[in-house]
Design an enzyme around this catalytic site. Structure first.
Site, mmCIF file in Angstrom:
data_model
loop_
_atom_site.group_PDB
_atom_site.id
_atom_site.type_symbol
_atom_site.label_atom_id
_atom_site.label_comp_id
_atom_site.label_asym_id
_atom_site.label_seq_id
_atom_site.Cartn_x
_atom_site.Cartn_y
_atom_site.Cartn_z
ATOM 1 N N TYR A 143 0.820 -1.211 0.000
ATOM 2 C CA TYR A 143 0.000 0.000 0.000
ATOM 3 C C TYR A 143 0.856 1.265 0.000
ATOM 4 O O TYR A 143 0.407 2.318 -0.440
ATOM 5 C CB TYR A 143 -0.905 0.035 1.243
ATOM 6 C CG TYR A 143 -2.255 -0.600 1.066
ATOM 7 C CD1 TYR A 143 -2.366 -1.943 0.743
ATOM 8 C CD2 TYR A 143 -3.416 0.130 1.245
ATOM 9 C CE1 TYR A 143 -3.608 -2.532 0.596
ATOM 10 C CE2 TYR A 143 -4.661 -0.451 1.102
ATOM 11 C CZ TYR A 143 -4.758 -1.780 0.774
ATOM 12 O OH TYR A 143 -5.986 -2.358 0.636
ATOM 13 N N LYS A 192 2.868 -15.216 2.328
ATOM 14 C CA LYS A 192 3.059 -15.981 1.091
ATOM 15 C C LYS A 192 4.550 -16.305 1.008
ATOM 16 O O LYS A 192 5.247 -15.939 0.059
ATOM 17 C CB LYS A 192 2.545 -15.154 -0.105
ATOM 18 C CG LYS A 192 2.495 -15.896 -1.432
ATOM 19 C CD LYS A 192 1.440 -16.980 -1.515
ATOM 20 C CE LYS A 192 1.555 -17.742 -2.839
ATOM 21 N NZ LYS A 192 0.682 -18.945 -2.888
ATOM 22 N N ASP A 224 -3.277 -18.190 0.330
ATOM 23 C CA ASP A 224 -4.278 -18.890 -0.491
ATOM 24 C C ASP A 224 -4.988 -19.960 0.337
ATOM 25 O O ASP A 224 -6.209 -20.113 0.291
ATOM 26 C CB ASP A 224 -3.660 -19.471 -1.776
ATOM 27 C CG ASP A 224 -2.384 -20.253 -1.537
ATOM 28 O OD1 ASP A 224 -1.836 -20.209 -0.409
ATOM 29 O OD2 ASP A 224 -1.927 -20.932 -2.475
ATOM 30 N N ASP A 248 -6.542 -6.716 4.023
ATOM 31 C CA ASP A 248 -7.642 -6.054 3.325
ATOM 32 C C ASP A 248 -8.565 -7.110 2.726
ATOM 33 O O ASP A 248 -9.785 -7.058 2.889
ATOM 34 C CB ASP A 248 -7.072 -5.147 2.224
ATOM 35 C CG ASP A 248 -8.175 -4.469 1.421
ATOM 36 O OD1 ASP A 248 -9.119 -3.955 2.055
ATOM 37 O OD2 ASP A 248 -8.094 -4.468 0.187
ATOM 38 N N ASP A 252 -12.488 -8.708 4.351
ATOM 39 C CA ASP A 252 -13.775 -8.715 3.631
ATOM 40 C C ASP A 252 -14.355 -10.123 3.622
ATOM 41 O O ASP A 252 -15.557 -10.315 3.802
ATOM 42 C CB ASP A 252 -13.590 -8.233 2.175
ATOM 43 C CG ASP A 252 -13.833 -6.739 2.029
ATOM 44 O OD1 ASP A 252 -13.623 -6.009 3.023
ATOM 45 O OD2 ASP A 252 -14.212 -6.302 0.929
HETATM 46 C C1 IPM Z 1 -10.518 -0.961 3.835
HETATM 47 C C2 IPM Z 1 -10.740 -0.354 2.487
HETATM 48 C C3 IPM Z 1 -9.573 0.586 2.184
HETATM 49 C C4 IPM Z 1 -8.309 -0.240 2.157
HETATM 50 C C5 IPM Z 1 -9.741 1.388 0.876
HETATM 51 C C6 IPM Z 1 -11.031 2.169 0.853
HETATM 52 C C7 IPM Z 1 -8.556 2.277 0.619
HETATM 53 O O1 IPM Z 1 -10.890 -1.337 1.527
HETATM 54 O O2 IPM Z 1 -10.421 -0.212 4.832
HETATM 55 O O3 IPM Z 1 -10.442 -2.186 3.921
HETATM 56 O O4 IPM Z 1 -7.964 -0.844 1.125
HETATM 57 O O5 IPM Z 1 -7.629 -0.288 3.187
HETATM 58 MG MG MG Z 2 -11.010 -3.301 2.312
#
Ligand code: IPM
Ligand code: MG
Length: 358
Positions: A143, A192, A224, A248, A252
């Protein structure tokens, strides 16, 4: 009795709607427990791009740095997709995290017993409840690595570099181990290392930090495989320790297996008590401004702020209990309602939480 200065980055999409509600919850907590929360709205993200032409104005950053903590709604949306990479609304978020030194992102993935049917995973696999804590490194890795365009053997190419220093790995590992000491004492470190040199380095430093935590059971997993294991047997995880990028993605996934990303809070912390508190959901432009968003993620995010930045544990417990009671009493926003259930608006859902706060 204490005074706290909170910078509020309502941001874009559903951000303003949900932070409006979590502010009401904080105000109520203030009146019950005798604290004063002083809110300052701060312009950042797409809203700032529209109004002043940059996603993170210097004055916004200064206000955040001078506050006791930052409450974030959400940033970004399709409207700003055409902007160059360094001007996009998301850069406001990354800029705040970096400038505030928030290297640790704590993302709990919890299934509330009242919502155990909401998970898309079969009940015999997911069980009745789930409690995973993802500890994501937040100010390093790909990042923030070197990036750019250049001419390669096949013409123009683009690159983003993943690099981690020992210091960065060590401090996030300590965060994960300390968190695990207060939980089930299991850490799964995800990398990884079968392919990446930064992954091998990550693993070796984590192993070294583990020597100071003999009570912790440490496992290592390739990313993975981790993506697969989260679906196959999520109950094996207690604390997941991982890099910025993998965190990240996996957060999710973990959020989705709980059934609603609209319920999950997160805390971004550094080495002081100044933190930024971010719901895991995004700006959800498709439902923005329609009172459809679930405010609970933002409300639980406020609870994390009370706990981690202000050491107000009793107050944080009270919010979490009120949310639990609200869900137990059958209150549902659209994202978590099943057929036939009454759907509450964003504001109505918060009204219910306020009632349960007493
Ligand atoms: C998160 C989001 C952010 C990230 C984006 C919006 C930059 O996806 O907080 O997980 O990638 O960190
Ligand atoms: Mg995110």
């Amino acid at each position: 009795m204490a005074d706290f200065k909170i910078a509020v980055v309502s941001g874009d999409g559903i951000g303003p709607e949900v932070t409006r509600e979590s502010r009401r919850v904080l105000e109520k907590i203030g009146s019950i427990y005798n604290h004063t929360f002083e809110f300052t709205e701060v312009l950042a993200g797409g809203a700032a791009l529209d109004q002043v032409g940059e996603c993170l104005p210097k004055s916004s950053l200064e206000t955040c740095l001078a506050s006791d903590s930052v409450l974030l709604g959400a940033v970004g949306g399709p409207k700003w997709e055409g902007y160059p990479g360094d001007q996009r609304p998301e850069m406001a978020l990354l800029g705040l995290r970096k400038a505030m030194g928030l290297f640790a992102n704590l993302r709990p993935a919890i299934i509330h017993p009242a919502l155990s049917d909401a998970s898309p995973i079969k009940t015999n696999i997911i069980g009745k409840s789930l409690d995973i804590l993802i500890v994501r490194e937040l100010t390093g890795g790909i990042y923030f690595g070197e990036r750019g365009r250049r001419m390669g053997a096949l013409g123009e190419e683009a690159y983003d570099v993943e690099a981690y220093s020992e210091t960065e790995i060590r401090r996030i590992a300590v965060t994960a181990f300390e968190a695990a000491m207060k939980r089930k004492k299991r850490v799964t470190s995800i990398d990884k290392s079968n392919v990446m040199e930064s992954g091998r380095f990550w693993r070796s430093i984590v192993k070294d930090v583990a020597k100071n935590y003999p009570e912790i059971e440490l496992n290592h997993m390739f990313v993975d495989n981790a993506a697969m294991q989260l679906i196959k047997s999520p109950q094996q995880f207690d604390v997941i320790l991982t890099t910025n990028m993998f965190g990240d993605i996996l957060s999710d996934e973990a959020a989705m297996i709980t059934g609603s990303i609209g319920l999950l809070p997160s805390a971004s912390l550094g080495s002081s008590t100044l933190g930024m508190y971010e719901p895991v959901h995004g700006s959800a432009p498709d439902i923005a401004g329609q009172q459809k968003a679930n405010p609970i993620s933002s409300i639980l995010t406020a609870a994390m702020m009370l706990r981690y930045s202000f050491a107000l544990n009793e107050e944080a417990d009270a919010i979490e209990r009120a949310v639990e009671d609200t869900l137990n009493s059958g209150c549902r926003t659209e994202d978590i309602a099943t057929e036939g259930e009454t759907v509450l608006t964003t504001k109505q859902m918060c009204d219910e939480v306020l009632k349960h706060l007493g």
